[in-house]
Design a protein around this motif. Structure first.
Motif, short mmCIF file in Angstrom:
data_model
loop_
_atom_site.label_atom_id
_atom_site.label_comp_id
_atom_site.label_asym_id
_atom_site.label_seq_id
_atom_site.Cartn_x
_atom_site.Cartn_y
_atom_site.Cartn_z
N TYR A 123 0.79 -1.01 0.14
CA TYR A 123 0.10 -0.23 0.11
C TYR A 123 0.94 1.32 -0.05
CZ TYR A 123 -2.91 3.82 1.78
OH TYR A 123 -3.39 4.93 2.05
N CYS A 124 1.93 1.25 0.78
CA CYS A 124 2.75 2.54 1.02
C CYS A 124 3.50 2.59 -0.52
CB CYS A 124 3.64 2.29 2.10
SG CYS A 124 2.90 2.32 3.50
N GLN A 138 1.22 4.07 -2.84
CA GLN A 138 0.67 5.42 -2.79
C GLN A 138 2.02 6.49 -2.94
OE1 GLN A 138 -2.13 6.47 -2.03
NE2 GLN A 138 -2.76 4.36 -2.57
N LEU A 139 3.18 6.14 -2.47
CA LEU A 139 4.38 6.97 -2.36
C LEU A 139 5.29 6.75 -3.71
CD1 LEU A 139 5.35 6.53 1.29
CD2 LEU A 139 3.79 8.53 0.34
N ARG A 166 9.93 7.63 -2.91
CA ARG A 166 9.75 7.88 -1.65
C ARG A 166 9.81 6.82 -0.61
NH1 ARG A 166 4.58 11.59 -1.66
NH2 ARG A 166 5.20 11.45 0.47
N THR A 167 10.07 5.57 -1.12
CA THR A 167 10.07 4.29 -0.34
C THR A 167 11.45 3.72 -0.08
OG1 THR A 167 9.30 3.09 -2.18
CG2 THR A 167 7.59 3.67 -0.41
N TRP A 187 7.07 5.23 6.16
CA TRP A 187 6.20 5.55 4.89
C TRP A 187 4.96 5.53 4.86
CZ3 TRP A 187 8.21 0.15 2.30
CH2 TRP A 187 9.53 0.45 1.90
N LEU A 188 4.17 4.84 5.99
CA LEU A 188 2.86 4.83 6.29
C LEU A 188 2.46 6.22 6.71
CD1 LEU A 188 0.21 3.02 6.33
CD2 LEU A 188 0.75 2.46 8.63
N GLU A 242 3.34 9.14 5.91
CA GLU A 242 3.16 9.88 4.75
C GLU A 242 2.01 9.50 3.81
OE1 GLU A 242 6.61 10.85 2.50
OE2 GLU A 242 7.94 9.75 4.12
N THR A 243 1.21 8.36 4.14
CA THR A 243 -0.02 8.27 3.30
C THR A 243 -1.26 8.72 3.80
OG1 THR A 243 -0.40 6.05 4.24
CG2 THR A 243 1.02 5.93 2.39
N ARG A 244 -2.31 8.69 3.17
CA ARG A 244 -3.64 9.03 3.59
C ARG A 244 -4.15 7.89 4.57
NH1 ARG A 244 -9.23 7.98 0.99
NH2 ARG A 244 -10.49 9.42 2.23
N ARG A 250 -2.29 9.57 7.93
CA ARG A 250 -2.78 10.48 8.24
C ARG A 250 -4.03 10.38 9.03
NH1 ARG A 250 -0.37 12.13 3.57
NH2 ARG A 250 -2.49 11.97 2.38
#
Length: 186
Positions: free
Chosen positions: A91-92, A95-96, A100-101, A135-136, A138-140, A143
């Motif tokens: 998922y991360c 999304q990123l 970014r990972t 990483w998580l 920074e994801t929706r 948040r």
């Protein structure tokens, strides 16, 4: 002199490759890998430890439970936790993105080692904890979790304590039964 040090050195090598692919400074990491390989000779057996390592690392271990694939592990919930962790990591990354990972290659290699041999599961989870929570965040979803924590700190704390108590109770039940996740089911 346990041959397990090779896993750590290997992960440093994987990190070096990832840094190189990302066009980040990596020369020092490759030098470190060479130094680590050379330092193997500093042991009571000298250079004879190299052939021992080659033999020992490639030795089949079909009768040793911790060297079996993760999907054969007891309790089977280990495999489910592993799959959930893979889902969160994917998922991360989705999304990123790759850029970014940082650490995704180390995570991928350790995930493969863990699914191939249960013995490496602890290494995978240490690597997972080093990268995925960041990483998580920074994801929706990250948040949303942070927002939930901010709005309901007391409730989250009570649920966390309850989960901890339940996990402790479950581990005590396993210990009293005399089984371990490393022992075969009867």
């Amino acid at each position: 002199l346990h041959a397990g040090f090779v896993v750590g050195a290997g992960l440093i090598g994987v990190h070096a490759v990832e840094q190189c692919l990302r066009r980040q400074p990596s020369k020092h990491l490759f030098v470190l890998c060479g130094v680590l390989a050379a330092l193997v000779i500093v042991n009571p057996y000298g250079w004879l430890y190299y052939p021992y390592l080659a033999h020992g690392l490639l030795l089949p271990r079909p009768m040793i439970i911790e060297w079996r694939p993760l999907w054969q592990a007891e309790p089977s919930s280990l495999f489910h936790v592993y799959l959930f962790s893979i889902f969160l990591a994917l998922y991360c990354v989705m999304q990123l993105g790759w850029r970014r990972t940082v650490g995704v290659l180390v995570l991928l290699v350790s995930a493969y080692a863990a699914v191939k041999h249960t013995r490496h599961l602890s290494i995978y989870f240490v690597v997972w904890l080093a990268y995925v929570p960041g990483w998580l965040q920074e994801t929706r979803l990250g948040r949303m979790i942070a927002d939930l924590w901010d709005r309901r700190k007391t409730s989250v704390a009570y649920v966390s304590v309850a989960v901890g108590v339940l996990a402790q109770g479950a581990s005590r039940m396993v210990l009293r039964s005399g089984t371990s996740f490393m022992s075969p089911s009867v």
